[in-house]
Design a protein around this motif. Structure first.
Motif, mmCIF file in Angstrom:
data_model
loop_
_atom_site.group_PDB
_atom_site.id
_atom_site.type_symbol
_atom_site.label_atom_id
_atom_site.label_comp_id
_atom_site.label_asym_id
_atom_site.label_seq_id
_atom_site.Cartn_x
_atom_site.Cartn_y
_atom_site.Cartn_z
ATOM 1 N N LEU A 62 47.988 -36.066 -53.978
ATOM 2 C CA LEU A 62 46.608 -34.767 -54.145
ATOM 3 C C LEU A 62 46.588 -35.215 -51.802
ATOM 4 C CD1 LEU A 62 44.245 -36.493 -55.969
ATOM 5 C CD2 LEU A 62 45.560 -34.169 -55.098
ATOM 6 N N TRP A 63 46.733 -36.240 -51.160
ATOM 7 C CA TRP A 63 46.732 -36.045 -49.918
ATOM 8 C C TRP A 63 47.714 -35.239 -49.032
ATOM 9 C CZ3 TRP A 63 50.209 -36.985 -45.761
ATOM 10 C CH2 TRP A 63 49.649 -36.871 -44.458
ATOM 11 N N LEU A 64 48.703 -34.688 -49.553
ATOM 12 C CA LEU A 64 49.922 -34.456 -49.159
ATOM 13 C C LEU A 64 50.110 -32.996 -49.428
ATOM 14 C CD1 LEU A 64 52.804 -34.267 -47.277
ATOM 15 C CD2 LEU A 64 53.852 -34.089 -49.447
ATOM 16 N N SER A 65 49.284 -32.663 -50.782
ATOM 17 C CA SER A 65 48.816 -31.046 -50.829
ATOM 18 C C SER A 65 47.758 -30.547 -49.868
ATOM 19 C CB SER A 65 48.912 -30.986 -52.355
ATOM 20 O OG SER A 65 49.568 -32.095 -53.441
ATOM 21 N N LYS A 66 47.275 -31.596 -49.882
ATOM 22 C CA LYS A 66 45.360 -31.323 -49.075
ATOM 23 C C LYS A 66 46.251 -31.011 -47.404
ATOM 24 C CE LYS A 66 40.790 -32.736 -46.978
ATOM 25 N NZ LYS A 66 39.609 -33.247 -47.482
ATOM 26 N N GLN A 67 47.058 -31.282 -47.024
ATOM 27 C CA GLN A 67 47.945 -31.350 -45.542
ATOM 28 C C GLN A 67 48.655 -29.479 -45.974
ATOM 29 O OE1 GLN A 67 46.677 -33.452 -43.342
ATOM 30 N NE2 GLN A 67 45.523 -34.616 -44.219
ATOM 31 N N LEU A 68 49.201 -29.327 -46.971
ATOM 32 C CA LEU A 68 49.602 -28.618 -46.572
ATOM 33 C C LEU A 68 49.356 -26.592 -47.238
ATOM 34 C CD1 LEU A 68 53.030 -29.841 -48.674
ATOM 35 C CD2 LEU A 68 53.472 -29.445 -45.935
ATOM 36 N N GLY A 69 47.671 -27.374 -47.135
ATOM 37 C CA GLY A 69 46.488 -25.752 -47.934
ATOM 38 C C GLY A 69 46.213 -25.652 -46.690
ATOM 39 N N VAL A 70 46.799 -25.046 -45.379
ATOM 40 C CA VAL A 70 47.119 -24.728 -44.408
ATOM 41 C C VAL A 70 46.378 -22.888 -44.934
ATOM 42 C CG1 VAL A 70 47.753 -26.581 -42.786
ATOM 43 C CG2 VAL A 70 49.017 -24.383 -43.228
ATOM 44 N N CYS A 71 46.703 -22.504 -45.841
ATOM 45 C CA CYS A 71 46.175 -21.212 -45.656
ATOM 46 C C CYS A 71 45.160 -20.841 -47.116
ATOM 47 C CB CYS A 71 47.118 -20.249 -46.017
ATOM 48 S SG CYS A 71 48.441 -20.375 -44.801
ATOM 49 N N ALA A 72 44.415 -21.920 -47.354
ATOM 50 C CA ALA A 72 43.024 -21.681 -48.790
ATOM 51 C C ALA A 72 42.523 -21.167 -48.513
ATOM 52 C CB ALA A 72 42.978 -23.312 -48.683
ATOM 53 N N CYS A 73 41.917 -20.635 -47.600
ATOM 54 C CA CYS A 73 41.035 -19.244 -47.201
ATOM 55 C C CYS A 73 41.264 -19.303 -45.506
ATOM 56 C CB CYS A 73 39.494 -20.390 -47.139
ATOM 57 S SG CYS A 73 39.056 -21.338 -46.639
ATOM 58 N N GLU A 74 39.737 -18.037 -45.142
ATOM 59 C CA GLU A 74 40.514 -17.559 -44.500
ATOM 60 C C GLU A 74 40.226 -18.464 -43.139
ATOM 61 O OE1 GLU A 74 39.382 -16.250 -46.841
ATOM 62 O OE2 GLU A 74 40.562 -14.260 -47.259
ATOM 63 N N GLU A 75 39.440 -20.005 -43.318
ATOM 64 C CA GLU A 75 38.757 -20.293 -42.638
ATOM 65 C C GLU A 75 39.368 -21.075 -42.110
ATOM 66 O OE1 GLU A 75 36.882 -19.271 -45.326
ATOM 67 O OE2 GLU A 75 35.558 -18.201 -44.311
ATOM 68 N N ALA A 76 40.516 -21.276 -43.174
ATOM 69 C CA ALA A 76 41.240 -22.570 -42.485
ATOM 70 C C ALA A 76 42.654 -22.438 -40.952
ATOM 71 C CB ALA A 76 42.510 -22.523 -43.713
ATOM 72 N N SER A 77 43.029 -23.736 -40.731
ATOM 73 C CA SER A 77 43.796 -23.714 -39.679
ATOM 74 C C SER A 77 44.693 -22.004 -39.615
ATOM 75 C CB SER A 77 43.923 -24.718 -39.395
ATOM 76 O OG SER A 77 45.436 -25.428 -40.591
ATOM 77 N N TRP A 78 45.777 -22.051 -40.938
ATOM 78 C CA TRP A 78 46.491 -20.759 -40.809
ATOM 79 C C TRP A 78 45.449 -19.720 -41.417
ATOM 80 C CZ3 TRP A 78 52.092 -22.874 -40.464
ATOM 81 C CH2 TRP A 78 52.712 -23.471 -39.622
ATOM 82 N N GLY A 79 44.868 -19.620 -41.690
ATOM 83 C CA GLY A 79 43.978 -18.320 -42.844
ATOM 84 C C GLY A 79 44.159 -17.357 -41.751
ATOM 85 N N GLY A 80 44.568 -17.350 -40.570
ATOM 86 C CA GLY A 80 45.121 -15.209 -40.532
ATOM 87 C C GLY A 80 45.998 -14.882 -40.942
ATOM 88 N N ILE A 81 47.332 -15.777 -41.045
ATOM 89 C CA ILE A 81 48.265 -15.294 -42.271
ATOM 90 C C ILE A 81 48.547 -15.792 -43.678
ATOM 91 C CG2 ILE A 81 49.595 -16.779 -40.388
ATOM 92 C CD1 ILE A 81 50.347 -19.160 -41.720
ATOM 93 N N ARG A 82 47.513 -15.071 -44.048
ATOM 94 C CA ARG A 82 46.755 -15.637 -45.605
ATOM 95 C C ARG A 82 47.295 -14.157 -46.133
ATOM 96 N NH1 ARG A 82 43.856 -18.066 -49.182
ATOM 97 N NH2 ARG A 82 42.441 -16.895 -50.839
ATOM 98 N N PRO A 83 46.898 -13.383 -45.764
ATOM 99 C CA PRO A 83 47.181 -12.375 -46.243
ATOM 100 C C PRO A 83 49.097 -12.113 -46.487
ATOM 101 C CG PRO A 83 45.961 -11.401 -44.965
ATOM 102 C CD PRO A 83 46.194 -12.782 -44.607
ATOM 103 N N LEU A 84 50.148 -12.781 -45.698
ATOM 104 C CA LEU A 84 50.892 -12.290 -45.489
ATOM 105 C C LEU A 84 51.782 -13.462 -46.811
ATOM 106 C CD1 LEU A 84 54.564 -11.904 -44.536
ATOM 107 C CD2 LEU A 84 54.201 -13.361 -42.253
ATOM 108 N N VAL A 85 51.171 -14.873 -46.685
ATOM 109 C CA VAL A 85 51.746 -15.461 -47.600
ATOM 110 C C VAL A 85 51.510 -14.827 -49.126
ATOM 111 C CG1 VAL A 85 51.291 -18.150 -48.530
ATOM 112 C CG2 VAL A 85 51.587 -17.623 -45.892
ATOM 113 N N ARG A 86 50.833 -14.289 -48.988
ATOM 114 C CA ARG A 86 50.068 -14.283 -50.470
ATOM 115 C C ARG A 86 51.332 -12.901 -50.720
ATOM 116 N NH1 ARG A 86 44.312 -12.031 -50.876
ATOM 117 N NH2 ARG A 86 45.543 -11.105 -52.313
ATOM 118 N N LEU A 87 51.598 -12.534 -50.168
ATOM 119 C CA LEU A 87 52.731 -11.141 -50.036
ATOM 120 C C LEU A 87 54.553 -11.911 -50.540
ATOM 121 C CD1 LEU A 87 54.219 -8.325 -50.218
ATOM 122 C CD2 LEU A 87 54.383 -8.434 -47.663
#
Length: 254
Positions: A62-87
Protein backbone atom coordinates in the motif's frame (compact mmCIF):
# COMPACT_ATOMS: atom_id res chain seq x y z
CA UNK A 1 -19.35 44.13 30.77
CA UNK A 2 -18.20 40.56 30.04
CA UNK A 3 -16.46 38.48 32.64
CA UNK A 4 -12.96 36.93 32.16
CA UNK A 5 -14.46 33.42 32.26
CA UNK A 6 -16.82 34.23 29.42
CA UNK A 7 -13.95 35.64 27.36
CA UNK A 8 -11.90 32.48 27.88
CA UNK A 9 -14.78 30.23 26.86
CA UNK A 10 -15.52 32.32 23.79
CA UNK A 11 -11.85 32.32 22.75
CA UNK A 12 -11.65 28.55 23.25
CA UNK A 13 -14.81 28.11 21.19
CA UNK A 14 -13.40 30.18 18.35
CA UNK A 15 -10.11 28.26 18.42
CA UNK A 16 -11.94 24.93 18.40
CA UNK A 17 -14.13 26.14 15.54
CA UNK A 18 -11.11 27.23 13.52
CA UNK A 19 -9.37 23.94 14.22
CA UNK A 20 -12.45 21.96 13.17
CA UNK A 21 -12.80 23.95 9.97
CA UNK A 22 -9.08 23.50 9.24
CA UNK A 23 -9.34 19.73 9.74
CA UNK A 24 -12.41 19.66 7.52
CA UNK A 25 -10.56 21.50 4.76
CA UNK A 26 -7.60 19.16 5.05
CA UNK A 27 -9.90 16.16 4.77
CA UNK A 28 -11.59 17.62 1.72
CA UNK A 29 -8.26 18.31 0.03
CA UNK A 30 -6.96 14.84 0.75
CA UNK A 31 -10.21 13.19 -0.32
CA UNK A 32 -10.20 15.05 -3.64
CA UNK A 33 -7.16 13.06 -4.69
CA UNK A 34 -7.52 9.92 -2.60
CA UNK A 35 -7.28 6.66 -4.45
CA UNK A 36 -6.78 3.95 -1.83
CA UNK A 37 -9.59 2.24 -0.04
CA UNK A 38 -9.02 1.84 3.73
CA UNK A 39 -7.48 -1.46 4.73
CA UNK A 40 -7.37 -3.02 8.16
CA UNK A 41 -3.66 -3.16 8.93
CA UNK A 42 -3.91 -3.57 12.69
CA UNK A 43 -1.37 -6.12 13.87
CA UNK A 44 -1.60 -7.97 17.16
CA UNK A 45 1.19 -10.00 18.67
CA UNK A 46 -1.33 -12.73 19.45
CA UNK A 47 -1.86 -13.38 15.74
CA UNK A 48 0.02 -16.14 13.86
CA UNK A 49 3.37 -15.22 12.34
CA UNK A 50 1.96 -15.83 8.85
CA UNK A 51 -0.80 -13.27 9.42
CA UNK A 52 1.64 -10.71 10.80
CA UNK A 53 3.99 -11.19 7.84
CA UNK A 54 1.11 -10.93 5.37
CA UNK A 55 -0.15 -7.71 6.91
CA UNK A 56 3.36 -6.28 6.95
CA UNK A 57 3.82 -7.06 3.24
CA UNK A 58 0.39 -5.60 2.53
CA UNK A 59 1.38 -2.40 4.32
CA UNK A 60 4.53 -2.16 2.19
CA UNK A 61 2.45 -2.77 -0.93
CA UNK A 62 0.00 0.00 0.00
CA UNK A 63 2.77 2.45 0.89
CA UNK A 64 4.77 1.82 -2.29
CA UNK A 65 1.65 2.00 -4.46
CA UNK A 66 0.74 5.31 -2.86
CA UNK A 67 4.20 6.71 -3.51
CA UNK A 68 4.00 5.72 -7.18
CA UNK A 69 0.49 7.14 -7.73
CA UNK A 70 1.79 10.56 -8.79
CA UNK A 71 -0.76 10.92 -11.63
CA UNK A 72 -3.85 9.85 -9.71
CA UNK A 73 -5.58 13.16 -10.44
CA UNK A 74 -4.88 16.59 -11.88
CA UNK A 75 -4.00 17.92 -8.43
CA UNK A 76 -1.31 15.25 -7.91
CA UNK A 77 2.39 16.03 -8.07
CA UNK A 78 2.69 14.83 -11.70
CA UNK A 79 -0.90 15.56 -12.67
CA UNK A 80 0.24 17.53 -15.71
CA UNK A 81 1.36 14.40 -17.58
CA UNK A 82 -1.80 12.48 -16.74
CA UNK A 83 -3.21 12.65 -20.34
CA UNK A 84 0.04 11.21 -21.71
CA UNK A 85 0.05 8.41 -19.15
CA UNK A 86 -3.58 7.64 -19.95
CA UNK A 87 -2.65 7.36 -23.62
CA UNK A 88 0.02 4.80 -22.75
CA UNK A 89 -2.51 2.98 -20.61
CA UNK A 90 -5.00 2.84 -23.49
CA UNK A 91 -2.38 1.22 -25.73
CA UNK A 92 -2.55 -1.81 -23.45
CA UNK A 93 -6.33 -2.04 -23.39
CA UNK A 94 -7.92 -5.16 -24.84
CA UNK A 95 -10.20 -3.33 -27.30
CA UNK A 96 -7.54 -1.90 -29.67
CA UNK A 97 -5.61 -5.17 -29.52
CA UNK A 98 -8.60 -7.32 -30.50
CA UNK A 99 -9.67 -4.90 -33.25
CA UNK A 100 -6.15 -4.72 -34.68
CA UNK A 101 -5.65 -8.48 -34.48
CA UNK A 102 -8.95 -9.33 -36.18
CA UNK A 103 -8.36 -6.73 -38.89
CA UNK A 104 -4.87 -8.08 -39.61
CA UNK A 105 -6.24 -11.63 -39.61
CA UNK A 106 -8.87 -10.79 -42.21
CA UNK A 107 -6.46 -8.75 -44.33
CA UNK A 108 -3.55 -11.15 -44.06
CA UNK A 109 -1.67 -11.69 -47.29
CA UNK A 110 -0.05 -15.00 -46.38
CA UNK A 111 -1.05 -18.16 -44.56
CA UNK A 112 1.75 -17.69 -42.03
CA UNK A 113 0.56 -14.20 -41.14
CA UNK A 114 -3.03 -15.35 -40.74
CA UNK A 115 -1.92 -18.23 -38.54
CA UNK A 116 0.05 -15.91 -36.26
CA UNK A 117 -2.84 -13.45 -35.97
CA UNK A 118 -5.28 -16.29 -35.27
CA UNK A 119 -3.18 -17.51 -32.37
CA UNK A 120 -2.73 -13.97 -31.08
CA UNK A 121 -6.51 -13.53 -31.05
CA UNK A 122 -6.90 -16.81 -29.19
CA UNK A 123 -4.17 -15.72 -26.75
CA UNK A 124 -6.04 -12.48 -26.02
CA UNK A 125 -9.26 -14.38 -25.37
CA UNK A 126 -7.40 -16.82 -23.12
CA UNK A 127 -5.91 -13.90 -21.20
CA UNK A 128 -9.33 -12.35 -20.67
CA UNK A 129 -10.71 -15.65 -19.38
CA UNK A 130 -7.87 -16.43 -16.99
CA UNK A 131 -7.70 -12.89 -15.58
CA UNK A 132 -11.45 -12.89 -15.02
CA UNK A 133 -11.28 -16.21 -13.16
CA UNK A 134 -8.43 -15.10 -10.89
CA UNK A 135 -10.10 -11.76 -10.14
CA UNK A 136 -13.34 -13.48 -9.26
CA UNK A 137 -11.56 -15.90 -6.91
CA UNK A 138 -9.29 -13.35 -5.17
CA UNK A 139 -11.76 -10.41 -5.16
CA UNK A 140 -9.28 -7.77 -4.10
CA UNK A 141 -10.82 -4.31 -4.07
CA UNK A 142 -9.53 -1.90 -6.66
CA UNK A 143 -8.15 1.48 -5.48
CA UNK A 144 -10.91 4.09 -5.70
CA UNK A 145 -10.52 6.16 -8.86
CA UNK A 146 -10.77 9.92 -8.50
CA UNK A 147 -12.84 10.55 -11.59
CA UNK A 148 -14.85 8.35 -13.91
CA UNK A 149 -13.57 8.06 -17.46
CA UNK A 150 -15.00 6.61 -20.65
CA UNK A 151 -13.39 3.18 -20.44
CA UNK A 152 -13.87 2.90 -16.69
CA UNK A 153 -17.55 3.82 -17.10
CA UNK A 154 -18.44 1.32 -19.82
CA UNK A 155 -15.96 -1.43 -18.85
CA UNK A 156 -16.06 -1.42 -15.07
CA UNK A 157 -13.61 -3.73 -13.30
CA UNK A 158 -14.49 -4.12 -9.66
CA UNK A 159 -11.52 -6.24 -8.73
CA UNK A 160 -7.85 -5.38 -8.90
CA UNK A 161 -5.78 -8.57 -8.67
CA UNK A 162 -4.18 -9.29 -11.10
CA UNK A 163 -3.68 -6.39 -13.50
CA UNK A 164 -5.20 -7.25 -16.86
CA UNK A 165 -3.08 -4.58 -18.54
CA UNK A 166 0.08 -6.13 -17.10
CA UNK A 167 -0.84 -9.68 -18.15
CA UNK A 168 -1.73 -8.46 -21.64
CA UNK A 169 1.44 -6.41 -21.95
CA UNK A 170 3.67 -9.33 -20.93
CA UNK A 171 1.77 -11.81 -23.11
CA UNK A 172 1.75 -9.62 -26.23
CA UNK A 173 5.37 -8.57 -25.74
CA UNK A 174 6.59 -12.15 -25.49
CA UNK A 175 4.35 -13.17 -28.41
CA UNK A 176 5.71 -10.40 -30.64
CA UNK A 177 9.30 -11.12 -29.66
CA UNK A 178 8.89 -14.81 -30.46
CA UNK A 179 6.88 -14.55 -33.67
CA UNK A 180 7.25 -11.18 -35.40
CA UNK A 181 10.09 -9.00 -34.09
CA UNK A 182 13.68 -9.76 -35.05
CA UNK A 183 15.53 -6.44 -34.99
CA UNK A 184 17.22 -5.43 -31.75
CA UNK A 185 15.82 -1.90 -31.81
CA UNK A 186 12.25 -3.14 -32.25
CA UNK A 187 12.70 -5.70 -29.50
CA UNK A 188 13.82 -2.91 -27.18
CA UNK A 189 10.72 -0.88 -28.09
CA UNK A 190 8.40 -3.82 -27.41
CA UNK A 191 9.91 -4.47 -23.98
CA UNK A 192 9.83 -0.75 -23.19
CA UNK A 193 6.19 -0.53 -24.20
CA UNK A 194 5.24 -3.43 -21.91
CA UNK A 195 7.10 -1.79 -19.02
CA UNK A 196 5.44 1.59 -19.62
CA UNK A 197 1.95 0.10 -19.81
CA UNK A 198 2.49 -1.68 -16.52
CA UNK A 199 3.95 1.45 -14.93
CA UNK A 200 1.00 3.55 -16.12
CA UNK A 201 -1.35 1.49 -13.96
CA UNK A 202 0.69 2.47 -10.90
CA UNK A 203 1.15 6.11 -11.86
CA UNK A 204 -2.61 6.49 -12.34
CA UNK A 205 -3.28 4.60 -9.09
CA UNK A 206 -5.42 2.08 -10.90
CA UNK A 207 -3.88 -0.92 -9.15
CA UNK A 208 -1.37 -1.96 -6.53
CA UNK A 209 2.23 -3.00 -7.04
CA UNK A 210 1.47 -6.66 -6.33
CA UNK A 211 -1.34 -6.60 -8.89
CA UNK A 212 1.03 -5.44 -11.61
CA UNK A 213 3.89 -7.71 -10.56
CA UNK A 214 1.74 -10.83 -10.50
CA UNK A 215 0.12 -9.76 -13.78
CA UNK A 216 3.49 -9.56 -15.53
CA UNK A 217 4.47 -13.01 -14.28
CA UNK A 218 1.09 -14.43 -15.24
CA UNK A 219 1.19 -12.96 -18.75
CA UNK A 220 4.73 -14.22 -19.28
CA UNK A 221 3.67 -17.76 -18.38
CA UNK A 222 0.53 -17.56 -20.50
CA UNK A 223 2.59 -17.47 -23.69
CA UNK A 224 4.09 -20.84 -22.81
CA UNK A 225 0.56 -22.22 -22.71
CA UNK A 226 -0.28 -20.54 -26.01
CA UNK A 227 2.85 -21.99 -27.58
CA UNK A 228 1.90 -25.51 -26.47
CA UNK A 229 -1.67 -25.10 -27.72
CA UNK A 230 -0.59 -23.47 -31.00
CA UNK A 231 -3.30 -23.80 -33.66
CA UNK A 232 -1.98 -24.41 -37.17
CA UNK A 233 -3.75 -23.26 -40.30
CA UNK A 234 -4.03 -26.87 -41.49
CA UNK A 235 -5.88 -27.70 -38.29
CA UNK A 236 -8.29 -24.83 -38.90
CA UNK A 237 -8.94 -25.99 -42.46
CA UNK A 238 -9.49 -29.55 -41.24
CA UNK A 239 -12.03 -28.35 -38.68
CA UNK A 240 -13.82 -26.28 -41.33
CA UNK A 241 -13.94 -29.30 -43.67
CA UNK A 242 -15.34 -31.49 -40.90
CA UNK A 243 -18.04 -28.94 -40.19
CA UNK A 244 -18.86 -28.61 -43.88
CA UNK A 245 -19.13 -32.39 -44.28
CA UNK A 246 -21.50 -32.64 -41.32
CA UNK A 247 -23.75 -29.98 -42.80
CA UNK A 248 -23.75 -31.72 -46.18
CA UNK A 249 -24.62 -35.06 -44.57
CA UNK A 250 -27.50 -33.47 -42.67
CA UNK A 251 -28.76 -31.84 -45.88
CA UNK A 252 -28.63 -35.18 -47.76
CA UNK A 253 -30.42 -37.03 -44.95
CA UNK A 254 -33.16 -34.41 -44.80
Amino acid sequence: MSSPTFRRNSSRGSVCGNRASFECNVRRRSSSCSYFSPEDLNVSLNQPIFTITLRFLLAIDLWLSKQLGVCACEEASWGGIRPLVRLVEFSGHVIPWIIGTVYTLLRGESVEEQEIMLNLALALLLDLLLVRVVKTVIRRRRPAQNRSEILSTFFVERYSFPSGHATRAALCARFLLAQLVDEASMRFLVVGWAALVSLSRLLLARQYVTDVGFGLAMGYCQYSLVERLWVTWDCVQALLLIGLRERLNRAVIC
